[in-house]
Design a protein around this motif. Structure first.
Motif, PDB file in Angstrom:
ATOM      1  N   TYR A 248      50.711  40.336  40.271  1.00 57.05           N
ATOM      2  CA  TYR A 248      50.055  39.038  40.137  1.00 57.05           C
ATOM      3  C   TYR A 248      49.000  39.124  39.035  1.00 57.05           C
ATOM      4  O   TYR A 248      48.503  40.203  38.691  1.00 57.05           O
ATOM      5  CB  TYR A 248      49.416  38.596  41.457  1.00 57.05           C
ATOM      6  N   THR A 249      48.653  37.955  38.512  1.00 53.91           N
ATOM      7  CA  THR A 249      47.600  37.824  37.507  1.00 53.91           C
ATOM      8  C   THR A 249      46.553  36.846  38.030  1.00 53.91           C
ATOM      9  O   THR A 249      46.879  35.682  38.308  1.00 53.91           O
ATOM     10  CB  THR A 249      48.169  37.295  36.179  1.00 53.91           C
ATOM     11  N   ASN A 250      45.341  37.350  38.181  1.00 53.68           N
ATOM     12  CA  ASN A 250      44.249  36.543  38.722  1.00 53.68           C
ATOM     13  C   ASN A 250      43.421  35.984  37.560  1.00 53.68           C
ATOM     14  O   ASN A 250      42.768  36.729  36.844  1.00 53.68           O
ATOM     15  CB  ASN A 250      43.372  37.394  39.645  1.00 53.68           C
ATOM     16  N   TYR A 251      43.486  34.668  37.387  1.00 54.72           N
ATOM     17  CA  TYR A 251      42.723  34.020  36.328  1.00 54.72           C
ATOM     18  C   TYR A 251      41.290  33.669  36.762  1.00 54.72           C
ATOM     19  O   TYR A 251      40.537  33.113  35.978  1.00 54.72           O
ATOM     20  CB  TYR A 251      43.441  32.744  35.875  1.00 54.72           C
ATOM     21  N   MET A 252      40.960  33.985  37.990  1.00 56.75           N
ATOM     22  CA  MET A 252      39.601  33.750  38.510  1.00 56.75           C
ATOM     23  C   MET A 252      38.974  35.082  38.935  1.00 56.75           C
ATOM     24  O   MET A 252      38.369  35.191  39.994  1.00 56.75           O
ATOM     25  CB  MET A 252      39.627  32.785  39.698  1.00 56.75           C
ATOM     26  N   GLN A 253      39.152  36.084  38.097  1.00 55.33           N
ATOM     27  CA  GLN A 253      38.635  37.410  38.390  1.00 55.33           C
ATOM     28  C   GLN A 253      37.110  37.354  38.578  1.00 55.33           C
ATOM     29  O   GLN A 253      36.374  36.810  37.741  1.00 55.33           O
ATOM     30  CB  GLN A 253      38.977  38.373  37.248  1.00 55.33           C
TER      31      GLN A 253
ATOM     32  N   LYS B 226      47.310  26.690  41.978  1.00 55.54           N
ATOM     33  CA  LYS B 226      46.752  25.750  41.011  1.00 55.54           C
ATOM     34  C   LYS B 226      45.642  24.925  41.670  1.00 55.54           C
ATOM     35  O   LYS B 226      45.577  24.837  42.903  1.00 55.54           O
ATOM     36  CB  LYS B 226      47.836  24.812  40.467  1.00 55.54           C
TER      37      LYS B 226
ATOM     38  N   LEU C 133      44.410  23.364  36.700  1.00 55.36           N
ATOM     39  CA  LEU C 133      43.936  24.695  36.349  1.00 55.36           C
ATOM     40  C   LEU C 133      44.755  25.735  37.119  1.00 55.36           C
ATOM     41  O   LEU C 133      44.837  25.689  38.349  1.00 55.36           O
ATOM     42  CB  LEU C 133      42.452  24.832  36.708  1.00 55.36           C
ATOM     43  N   VAL C 134      45.372  26.668  36.403  1.00 57.25           N
ATOM     44  CA  VAL C 134      46.138  27.746  37.022  1.00 57.25           C
ATOM     45  C   VAL C 134      45.174  28.856  37.432  1.00 57.25           C
ATOM     46  O   VAL C 134      44.450  29.407  36.607  1.00 57.25           O
ATOM     47  CB  VAL C 134      47.209  28.296  36.058  1.00 57.25           C
ATOM     48  N   LEU C 135      45.179  29.169  38.715  1.00 57.71           N
ATOM     49  CA  LEU C 135      44.266  30.177  39.249  1.00 57.71           C
ATOM     50  C   LEU C 135      44.900  31.550  39.341  1.00 57.71           C
ATOM     51  O   LEU C 135      44.245  32.571  39.053  1.00 57.71           O
ATOM     52  CB  LEU C 135      43.762  29.751  40.636  1.00 57.71           C
ATOM     53  N   LEU C 136      46.170  31.620  39.721  1.00 52.86           N
ATOM     54  CA  LEU C 136      46.829  32.915  39.943  1.00 52.86           C
ATOM     55  C   LEU C 136      48.344  32.742  39.834  1.00 52.86           C
ATOM     56  O   LEU C 136      48.892  31.715  40.274  1.00 52.86           O
ATOM     57  CB  LEU C 136      46.448  33.454  41.321  1.00 52.86           C
ATOM     58  N   LYS C 137      48.977  33.760  39.278  1.00 57.17           N
ATOM     59  CA  LYS C 137      50.438  33.802  39.207  1.00 57.17           C
ATOM     60  C   LYS C 137      50.943  35.075  39.883  1.00 57.17           C
ATOM     61  O   LYS C 137      50.419  36.165  39.664  1.00 57.17           O
ATOM     62  CB  LYS C 137      50.911  33.780  37.755  1.00 57.17           C
TER      63      LYS C 137
END
Length: 366
Positions: free
Chosen positions: A84-89, A64, A74-78
């Protein structure tokens, strides 16, 4: 601190390099690490080995980042069980081997507080990283502000500056121990005084910030007024450069004003002049004398005859005054005719006093 947590000593950092958010938290209230990022380059945020073990054991973690709004993150990665899921691809890479997060092109907006949170049942373990972003220092330059020889020594003022870089600090020194005290100073300006016989005084300027350092060496040379450049001109030179142009401008303005004031006055004089081209008036000086009756021409109708000697300029000479015409009436200008045959000139007559007539004749319109 929970069992199994390893306390890492933060890297040394001056109070000025701490962001307001990190100073408010303090190094003992959740902030565990300070990371210095370079503007435009990649920055890697890593977690300690014990959090890596906890992530492998419980299999759930999240990256975060703080925002400008203190109540929003802001969530960046889970990460969950190896996926994993990258929200800053395209802007960040996740390294599954050590669970680190790499920011590819670090910008100033990336300078925030980051958190890596590991969930282990009803508890969470948090690792905080404060990212500070700096622009590197460019190569500095040294400018001679003044250089004056006096009393057998040279007094010089140097200014060391770098065109680019964040939070730049300047310091002066020398690798030569014999003159290290002479060149030692903190700040961009250095006031240096050395004997004139010393032709070389190597002083070193260091420009630095938390992520970069640049060095430049200044070697003194022959001390003279001219080496000061535009910033080191003598007072006499400054007077010449400032006073002379001002005086020249004043003279030009005075000449300009005088010329424009004289032109209307000359125009009015031309309008009022009686010798204008189209209205020119010429003065005729004439002498009139009565002559003896018996010597007048036979064609004369009057018992007496009057001869007028007239002079005028600029008109044909073949015009003659009619006998008996009043001398004050306007008539065509005449050239002086020769004296009548058999008569002495008017000026030679002893018995009659000549009479002078002043007449004005106006030039005919073209």
């Amino acid at each position: 601190m929970g069992r199994g947590m390893v306390a890492l000593s933060p890297p040394p950092c001056l109070p000025a390099c701490l962001s307001p958010s990190l100073r408010s938290l303090g190094m003992g209230h959740g902030a565990r690490e300070m990371v210095l990022g370079t503007l435009g380059k990649a920055t890697t945020l890593q977690i300690p080995p014990d959090l890596q073990d906890l992530t492998l054991r419980f299999g759930e973690a999240v990256w975060k980042r703080d925002t400008e709004d203190p109540q929003r993150k802001l969530v960046l990665l889970k990460y969950l069980d190896g996926n994993y899921t990258n929200y800053m691809q395209g802007r960040a890479l996740f390294h599954r081997l050590n669970f680190s997060l790499e920011i590819l092109n670090t910008s100033r907006q990336d300078g925030q507080l980051y958190e890596y949170i590991v969930s282990k049942g009803p508890e969470e373990k948090v690792w905080q990283i404060q990212l500070e972003v700096y622009e590197p220092v460019s190569d500095p330059s040294i400018q001679i502000l003044s250089q004056v020889p006096a009393n057998g020594s040279c007094t010089i003022t140097l200014n060391c500056t770098a065109a680019r870089g964040d939070s730049i600090s300047y310091s002066w020194g020398s690798q030569d121990s014999s003159i290290s005290q002479l060149c030692s100073h903190n700040g961009s300006l250095l006031h240096l005084s050395y004997p004139l016989q010393n032709t070389s005084i190597p002083c070193t300027c260091t420009a630095s910030n938390p992520i970069s350092t640049r060095v430049i060496v200044f070697n003194s040379s022959k001390c003279s007024y001219e080496q000061g450049g535009s910033a080191g001109l003598r007072r006499e030179h400054l007077v010449l450069l400032v006073v002379l142009p001002i005086a020249a401008v004043i003279v030009l303005i005075g000449a300009f004003v005088a010329t424009h004031l004289a032109m209307p006055m000359a125009g009015r004089e031309q309008e009022q002049s009686p010798l204008a081209e189209n209205n020119a008036v010429h003065t005729i000086y004439s002498q009139v004398q009565r002559v003896q009756k018996q010597k007048c021409p036979a064609a004369a109708e009057h018992p007496s005859c009057t001869t007028i000697y007239a002079a005028a300029t600029g008109l044909p000479p073949d015009m003659a005054l009619a006998p008996g015409t009043a001398p004050h009436a306007p008539r065509s200008p005449l050239t002086q005719p020769p004296a009548p045959q058999g008569h002495a000139p008017l000026s030679q007559s002893p018995d009659k006093e000549p009479m002078t007539v002043y007449a004005s004749v106006m030039m005919p319109m073209a």
